[in-house]
Write an enzyme that holds these catalytic residues in place. Sequence first.
Site, PDB file in Angstrom:
ATOM      1  N   LYS A  16      34.848  -4.455 108.017  1.00  0.00           N
ATOM      2  CA  LYS A  16      33.504  -4.016 108.410  1.00  0.00           C
ATOM      3  C   LYS A  16      33.112  -4.578 109.772  1.00  0.00           C
ATOM      4  O   LYS A  16      32.652  -3.855 110.650  1.00  0.00           O
ATOM      5  CB  LYS A  16      32.463  -4.435 107.349  1.00  0.00           C
ATOM      6  N   ARG A  91      23.510  -5.713  99.709  1.00  0.00           N
ATOM      7  CA  ARG A  91      24.658  -6.240  98.983  1.00  0.00           C
ATOM      8  C   ARG A  91      24.515  -6.068  97.481  1.00  0.00           C
ATOM      9  O   ARG A  91      25.443  -6.344  96.745  1.00  0.00           O
ATOM     10  CB  ARG A  91      24.794  -7.723  99.289  1.00  0.00           C
ATOM     11  N   ARG A 130      42.339 -14.614 109.106  1.00  0.00           N
ATOM     12  CA  ARG A 130      41.267 -14.182 110.016  1.00  0.00           C
ATOM     13  C   ARG A 130      40.894 -15.326 110.957  1.00  0.00           C
ATOM     14  O   ARG A 130      40.800 -16.483 110.556  1.00  0.00           O
ATOM     15  CB  ARG A 130      40.039 -13.757 109.209  1.00  0.00           C
ATOM     16  N   ARG A 163      36.650 -19.250 109.694  1.00  0.00           N
ATOM     17  CA  ARG A 163      35.359 -19.356 109.017  1.00  0.00           C
ATOM     18  C   ARG A 163      35.435 -20.332 107.849  1.00  0.00           C
ATOM     19  O   ARG A 163      36.437 -20.380 107.140  1.00  0.00           O
ATOM     20  CB  ARG A 163      34.927 -17.978 108.509  1.00  0.00           C
ATOM     21  N   ARG A 174      33.952 -14.616  96.414  1.00  0.00           N
ATOM     22  CA  ARG A 174      33.270 -13.536  97.140  1.00  0.00           C
ATOM     23  C   ARG A 174      33.740 -12.161  96.650  1.00  0.00           C
ATOM     24  O   ARG A 174      32.957 -11.220  96.547  1.00  0.00           O
ATOM     25  CB  ARG A 174      33.532 -13.672  98.650  1.00  0.00           C
TER      26      ARG A 174
HETATM   27  P1  ADP Z   1      34.850  -7.859 106.922  1.00  0.00           P
HETATM   28  O1  ADP Z   1      33.831  -7.886 108.020  1.00  0.00           O
HETATM   29  O2  ADP Z   1      34.789  -6.593 106.116  1.00  0.00           O
HETATM   30  O3  ADP Z   1      34.833  -9.086 106.066  1.00  0.00           O
HETATM   31  P2  ADP Z   1      36.775  -8.188 109.112  1.00  0.00           P
HETATM   32  O4  ADP Z   1      36.425  -7.082 110.046  1.00  0.00           O
HETATM   33  O5  ADP Z   1      36.360  -9.559 109.503  1.00  0.00           O
HETATM   34  O6  ADP Z   1      36.286  -7.838 107.593  1.00  0.00           O
HETATM   35  O7  ADP Z   1      38.363  -8.150 108.892  1.00  0.00           O
HETATM   36  C1  ADP Z   1      39.015  -9.090 108.023  1.00  0.00           C
HETATM   37  C2  ADP Z   1      40.400  -9.429 108.581  1.00  0.00           C
HETATM   38  O8  ADP Z   1      41.238  -8.268 108.500  1.00  0.00           O
HETATM   39  C3  ADP Z   1      40.389  -9.831 110.076  1.00  0.00           C
HETATM   40  O9  ADP Z   1      41.365 -10.819 110.271  1.00  0.00           O
HETATM   41  C4  ADP Z   1      40.747  -8.513 110.805  1.00  0.00           C
HETATM   42  O10 ADP Z   1      41.404  -8.766 112.044  1.00  0.00           O
HETATM   43  C5  ADP Z   1      41.685  -7.860 109.797  1.00  0.00           C
HETATM   44  N1  ADP Z   1      41.614  -6.396 109.820  1.00  0.00           N
HETATM   45  C6  ADP Z   1      40.518  -5.622 110.041  1.00  0.00           C
HETATM   46  N2  ADP Z   1      40.827  -4.310 109.962  1.00  0.00           N
HETATM   47  C7  ADP Z   1      42.155  -4.260 109.653  1.00  0.00           C
HETATM   48  C8  ADP Z   1      43.088  -3.190 109.441  1.00  0.00           C
HETATM   49  N3  ADP Z   1      42.694  -1.917 109.503  1.00  0.00           N
HETATM   50  N4  ADP Z   1      44.371  -3.521 109.163  1.00  0.00           N
HETATM   51  C9  ADP Z   1      44.764  -4.826 109.090  1.00  0.00           C
HETATM   52  N5  ADP Z   1      43.946  -5.871 109.282  1.00  0.00           N
HETATM   53  C10 ADP Z   1      42.657  -5.603 109.558  1.00  0.00           C
HETATM   54  P1  AMP Z   2      29.942 -11.657 105.575  1.00  0.00           P
HETATM   55  O1  AMP Z   2      29.958 -12.081 107.020  1.00  0.00           O
HETATM   56  O2  AMP Z   2      29.323 -10.309 105.358  1.00  0.00           O
HETATM   57  O3  AMP Z   2      31.310 -11.797 104.933  1.00  0.00           O
HETATM   58  O4  AMP Z   2      28.983 -12.685 104.819  1.00  0.00           O
HETATM   59  C1  AMP Z   2      29.286 -14.056 104.748  1.00  0.00           C
HETATM   60  C2  AMP Z   2      28.343 -14.754 103.770  1.00  0.00           C
HETATM   61  O5  AMP Z   2      26.983 -14.666 104.252  1.00  0.00           O
HETATM   62  C3  AMP Z   2      28.303 -14.183 102.359  1.00  0.00           C
HETATM   63  O6  AMP Z   2      29.344 -14.669 101.521  1.00  0.00           O
HETATM   64  C4  AMP Z   2      26.904 -14.638 101.887  1.00  0.00           C
HETATM   65  O7  AMP Z   2      26.916 -16.003 101.537  1.00  0.00           O
HETATM   66  C5  AMP Z   2      26.079 -14.486 103.163  1.00  0.00           C
HETATM   67  N1  AMP Z   2      25.463 -13.144 103.286  1.00  0.00           N
HETATM   68  C6  AMP Z   2      25.751 -12.192 104.213  1.00  0.00           C
HETATM   69  N2  AMP Z   2      24.987 -11.105 104.032  1.00  0.00           N
HETATM   70  C7  AMP Z   2      24.201 -11.380 102.944  1.00  0.00           C
HETATM   71  C8  AMP Z   2      23.214 -10.640 102.234  1.00  0.00           C
HETATM   72  N3  AMP Z   2      22.880  -9.382 102.590  1.00  0.00           N
HETATM   73  N4  AMP Z   2      22.624 -11.225 101.166  1.00  0.00           N
HETATM   74  C9  AMP Z   2      22.944 -12.481 100.791  1.00  0.00           C
HETATM   75  N5  AMP Z   2      23.873 -13.232 101.391  1.00  0.00           N
HETATM   76  C10 AMP Z   2      24.500 -12.686 102.473  1.00  0.00           C
END
Ligand code: ADP
Ligand code: AMP
Length: 215
Positions: A16, A91, A130, A163, A174
């Site tokens: 995302k 969420r 990541r 992270r 999660r």
């Molecule tokens: P989210 O925001 O949904 O938690 P991220 O965008 O941070 O996910 O992506 C999670 C991990 O997967 C990162 O290390 C990113 O570089 C990798 N990633 C994202 N899209 C893809 C894809 N299409 N194929 C492989 N790895 C991906």
């Molecule tokens: P994300 O970056 O979307 O993976 O979110 C990281 C963390 O932030 C989550 O595991 C939650 O602890 C918190 N968080 C993000 N968005 C929300 C939301 N809409 N409601 C509650 N907690 C959130």
Amino acid sequence: MTSKIYILIGPPGAGKGTQAKNIANTKDFVLISTGDLLRENVEKRTELGQIAKSYMDKGEFVPIELVARIIKSNIEQNLGKSGFLFDGFPRDLSQNALLDEMLKEFNLDVDKVIYIDVKDEAILERLTNRRVCPKCKKVYHMKFNPPKKDELCDDCEVPLITRDDDKPDVIKNRLATYHKSTHPLVEHFEKGGKIIRINGEKSPKEVENQIIANI
Ligand code: ADP
Ligand code: AMP
């Protein structure tokens, strides 16, 4: 002109954040990523950030009042822009009710919900590898999308970070929370005819093309 409202939904690690930044740039949308906004508060050690951190470190939802506060102020600051892209909000069904309420207040409504579908088996590898730029928040993967130089951001040249919540135990928590609380929203939006289902297991570029073709 009414602002378009799009929501990105999918499990943690679906891609995302990776897609959100590109789409928001390409379409000139305001990006509201609750995860990034909360992490910004944690880094700045604001009062909100200090409370949020204790939940985020465990992979639990941050209390809705705190999330509502940052979202509302972001919408208010950007009223009149061509579109908003939400990443990480809503969420669960109660956050969705809150979003509906806030949008109604501004005479807005959700246009489409982009569901990035990735199976659980791929998630752990994605999240343990990541890395994120602490400055511009660009997301990398040490195998699938590595930085050009060592562990430095391609654009900012600062060292990338892992992270705090990308630890195996927290990832599992999660993911379980996603299935229990967030995934039901996909069915909810499907009933309303708003879901665009995207195969998130293609390359990042292919995923981006699928999304852009649909919005
Ligand atoms: P989210 O925001 O949904 O938690 P991220 O965008 O941070 O996910 O992506 C999670 C991990 O997967 C990162 O290390 C990113 O570089 C990798 N990633 C994202 N899209 C893809 C894809 N299409 N194929 C492989 N790895 C991906
Ligand atoms: P994300 O970056 O979307 O993976 O979110 C990281 C963390 O932030 C989550 O595991 C939650 O602890 C918190 N968080 C993000 N968005 C929300 C939301 N809409 N409601 C509650 N907690 C959130």
